[in-house]
Write a protein that holds these residues in place. Structure first.
Motif, PDB file in Angstrom:
ATOM      1  N   UNK A 237       0.838  -1.209   0.000  1.00  0.00           N
ATOM      2  CA  UNK A 237       0.000   0.000   0.000  1.00  0.00           C
ATOM      3  C   UNK A 237       0.868   1.253   0.000  1.00  0.00           C
ATOM      4  N   UNK A 238       1.869   1.296   0.917  1.00  0.00           N
ATOM      5  CA  UNK A 238       2.667   2.519   1.009  1.00  0.00           C
ATOM      6  C   UNK A 238       3.639   2.641  -0.156  1.00  0.00           C
ATOM      7  N   UNK A 239       4.088   1.493  -0.698  1.00  0.00           N
ATOM      8  CA  UNK A 239       4.920   1.544  -1.888  1.00  0.00           C
ATOM      9  C   UNK A 239       4.166   2.163  -3.057  1.00  0.00           C
ATOM     10  N   UNK A 240       2.907   1.715  -3.209  1.00  0.00           N
ATOM     11  CA  UNK A 240       2.054   2.274  -4.271  1.00  0.00           C
ATOM     12  C   UNK A 240       1.880   3.779  -4.057  1.00  0.00           C
ATOM     13  N   UNK A 241       1.640   4.163  -2.780  1.00  0.00           N
ATOM     14  CA  UNK A 241       1.457   5.575  -2.456  1.00  0.00           C
ATOM     15  C   UNK A 241       2.680   6.394  -2.860  1.00  0.00           C
ATOM     16  N   UNK A 242       3.871   5.872  -2.502  1.00  0.00           N
ATOM     17  CA  UNK A 242       5.111   6.602  -2.801  1.00  0.00           C
ATOM     18  C   UNK A 242       5.307   6.738  -4.304  1.00  0.00           C
ATOM     19  N   UNK A 243       5.087   5.638  -5.028  1.00  0.00           N
ATOM     20  CA  UNK A 243       5.281   5.660  -6.479  1.00  0.00           C
ATOM     21  C   UNK A 243       4.324   6.659  -7.127  1.00  0.00           C
ATOM     22  N   UNK A 244       3.067   6.651  -6.672  1.00  0.00           N
ATOM     23  CA  UNK A 244       2.095   7.572  -7.266  1.00  0.00           C
ATOM     24  C   UNK A 244       2.481   9.020  -6.975  1.00  0.00           C
ATOM     25  N   UNK A 245       2.915   9.280  -5.721  1.00  0.00           N
ATOM     26  CA  UNK A 245       3.280  10.655  -5.358  1.00  0.00           C
ATOM     27  C   UNK A 245       4.421  11.167  -6.219  1.00  0.00           C
ATOM     28  N   UNK A 246       5.367  10.266  -6.540  1.00  0.00           N
ATOM     29  CA  UNK A 246       6.522  10.713  -7.301  1.00  0.00           C
ATOM     30  C   UNK A 246       6.206  10.792  -8.785  1.00  0.00           C
ATOM     31  N   UNK A 247       5.497   9.781  -9.310  1.00  0.00           N
ATOM     32  CA  UNK A 247       5.291   9.720 -10.755  1.00  0.00           C
ATOM     33  C   UNK A 247       4.052  10.486 -11.199  1.00  0.00           C
TER      34      UNK A 247
END
Lengths: 310, 297
Positions: B271-281
């Motif tokens: 969940x948090x990995x997805x969150x981080x990736x979305x925030x950056x990309x």
């Protein structure tokens, strides 16, 4: 000093180091909500190397801090593309990922926690804290510190005036993560037992509160904030005993002393932020404090010298 | 014994139900961020108040309708208190200052509840415990269904208010540029409380539904749910009401499905990995088509 007082001083020293980990990015206008993650990395890396490689812990804490700084450097490039709330959330997600990842590593005990063999006392931790304060105070007086202030006030304008904003922000973020990792390593070697769930989002929030309460525009801010957060809950600790001196029967709900001290503490944060949103220590307050100290010294000196005169 | 696709379908339904709680919390977050650019950390506390007061009032034997009403009123009042003593006092100061006070409110609410009702996990005597309907062999619990329906209905009402009333126009004006909104005569101090009122109502309702559905409440119940709510908001795009709803449902389904196939330890990383990736990309969220900061709400 009783062992209780020594313990408090150790916690204060560790808190000050970690507070600088949050202070440096904030001084560059970035909020790092993932401090606890960098602490966890520093703590686990230092503990693992000290336990297994036979290096002295005074070396391994810097290895741990280096790992935290390295992770920060690697993620800073993509993560610092984001701004404001987005940055706060991205760092928050990063902190959660680090803690969750450690939770899955059997090598360091996963959810059961990890025992750290070498122990640090106040005699080792206090000099490291003083060195940290000295480094940050020195950086603050250099062009680096001046540029960070410029970025936090107006990033675009600072960039127009030739400040390399991006490079400096990455440096501040990395250095902050280094200090967070150092503080985490000290934490590991003081408590000798670490668990991934100790490094949670609430810890990150408390560390941000240290800095914002103390003041983001002065090197003294994190020290004052960490001192308040360390000592104030202790003052409220024996609240129920003090109340029971006044009342024959302490009502049940008053007996929850630890909860009361956090409730009072939270109310103080709210009221304080209403009255003085810039934090306790500003540049002006620092100067005023310096003037007051100088005045006291002069008075003492004057009294002594006048006493010496006939 | 259910067949494999039916089991999957049942888990999908469970995920949607869990997701409707995340969706309500995500809408609460998205409102204060979209309009005021303010990450309101008191929301987990208000969620907890909604859940805890449902338990407290049900225990004292009040009828369910009154219980829900009172819990919602308390949640809204707690949210308005945050507005009065944090946001209103600090307009124009550094953007993270109101954030600090809202964190103060979270600690305050949690510990006040702890003082009076203790930290134990309490079991809610929910009148809906075993009430469910079976549709095509899928078990759907009534309060969960009601929660999902309420989440969608309230989001619809909110968008009607945002686009159909003068208050909504004022809100959208503040979201776009607070300074010009004030200069053009938008009554900021009359409109900002509306944001907190709605955000408090959405959060408290999520807490009430959670308490009635999962029947377990404690003073720190809000934290985990709110973190998922924040992730849902980011996935849906900050400031977008329907994005928050979709993001919440998505996280609910993803969580239930990944727990059953990977185990709960890896869910947080996912969940948090997805969150981080979305925030950056894609900081504008999966569904936001517009550039950052423009066309919020």
């Amino acid at each position: 000093m009783t062992s209780y007082q020594t313990g408090l001083l150790v916690i204060l020293s560790i808190n000050i180091v970690i507070a600088y980990g949050a202070y440096l990015p904030i001084a560059a206008g970035q909020m790092n909500l993932g401090i606890a993650g960098f602490m966890a990395l520093g703590a686990y890396a230092s503990a693992y190397v000290a336990n297994n490689a036979g290096l002295p812990p005074i070396v391994t804490i810097f290895i741990g801090a280096g790992f935290a700084g390295l992770l920060a450097l690697i993620v800073a490039v993509p993560i610092l593309r984001t701004r404001g709330i987005y940055l706060a959330l991205a760092t928050f997600a990063l902190g959660q990922i680090v803690a969750a990842a450690i939770l899955n590593v059997e090598l360091v005990g996963a959810a059961e926690g990890y025992s750290v063999l070498d122990h640090f006392g106040l005699a080792t931790i206090a000099p490291i804290t003083i060195a940290t304060i000295a480094v940050v105070a020195y950086l603050n007086r250099t062009r680096f510190g001046l540029n960070l202030t410029a970025i936090s006030q107006d990033e675009l304008l600072a960039n127009l005036f030739g400040v390399r904003t991006r490079r400096l922000q990455i440096a501040a973020f990395t250095l902050g993560a280094f200090f967070a990792g150092l503080g985490g390593a000290l934490h590991a070697h003081y408590y000798n037992y670490i668990r991934p769930q100790d490094f949670n989002i609430l810890l990150s929030i408390y560390i941000i509160l240290f800095v914002l309460l103390g003041g983001t525009r002065s090197v003294l801010g994190p020290i004052v904030g960490a001192a308040i957060f360390t000592f104030l809950p202790e003052i409220f600790r024996d609240l129920d005993k003090k109340f029971s001196a006044f009342f024959d029967q302490v009502p049940d709900w008053l007996g929850q002393a630890s909860a009361w001290r956090f409730a009072i503490f939270a109310a103080l944060i709210i009221v304080f932020m209403m009255l003085r949103p810039q934090g306790i220590m500003t540049r002006g307050a620092t100067r005023a404090a310096a003037r007051w100290v100088a005045w006291c010294v002069r008075r003492l000196g004057f009294a002594r010298s006048s006493g010496a005169r006939p | 014994m259910k067949s494999e696709p039916m089991l999957l379908a049942q888990q999908f339904v469970n995920g949607l139900m869990l997701g409707s709680i995340y969706a309500l919390v995500a809408v609460a977050f998205t409102l204060t961020i979209g309009v005021l650019n303010f990450l309101n950390f008191s929301i987990p506390g208000i969620f907890m108040l909604g859940g805890m007061f449902t338990w407290i009032f049900l225990k004292s034997g009040l009828p369910l309708g009154l219980v829900v009403l009172l819990a919602l009123v308390i949640g809204a009042a707690a949210s308005l208190l945050v507005e009065r003593s944090s946001y209103r006092q600090m307009m124009g100061s550094d953007h993270f200052i109101p954030l600090v006070s809202s964190m103060g409110f979270l600690i305050l609410y949690e510990n006040l509840v702890l003082i009076f009702w203790g930290s134990d996990i309490q079991v809610v005597n929910s009148p809906f415990r075993d009430v469910s309907v079976t549709v095509f062999g899928l078990i759907i619990s009534i309060p969960q269904l009601a929660g999902l329906a309420l989440a969608v209905t309230m989001a619809y009402v909110l968008t009607r208010i945002l686009y159909g009333t003068s208050t909504g126009r004022g809100l959208r004006a503040i979201a776009e540029n607070p300074d010009s909104a004030i200069m053009l005569g938008v009554h900021v101090f009359r409109i900002v409380p509306v944001v907190f009122l709605f955000s408090g109502l959405f959060t408290a309702l999520a807490g009430v539904i959670f308490a009635l559905n999962y029947t377990q409440v404690h003073p720190f119940m809000g934290e985990e749910v709110a973190l998922k709510g924040i992730s849902a908001m980011v996935i849906g795009g900050m400031g977008s009401v329907w994005g928050a709803i979709v993001g919440g449902l998505l996280i609910g389904v993803a969580e239930i499905l990944s727990i059953s196939s990977f185990g709960s330890d890896f869910v947080d990383i996912a969940v948090y990995g997805l969150l981080l990736v979305i925030l950056v990309i894609r900081p504008e969220g999966l569904f936001g088509g517009s550039a950052l900061g423009r066309e919020r709400l």
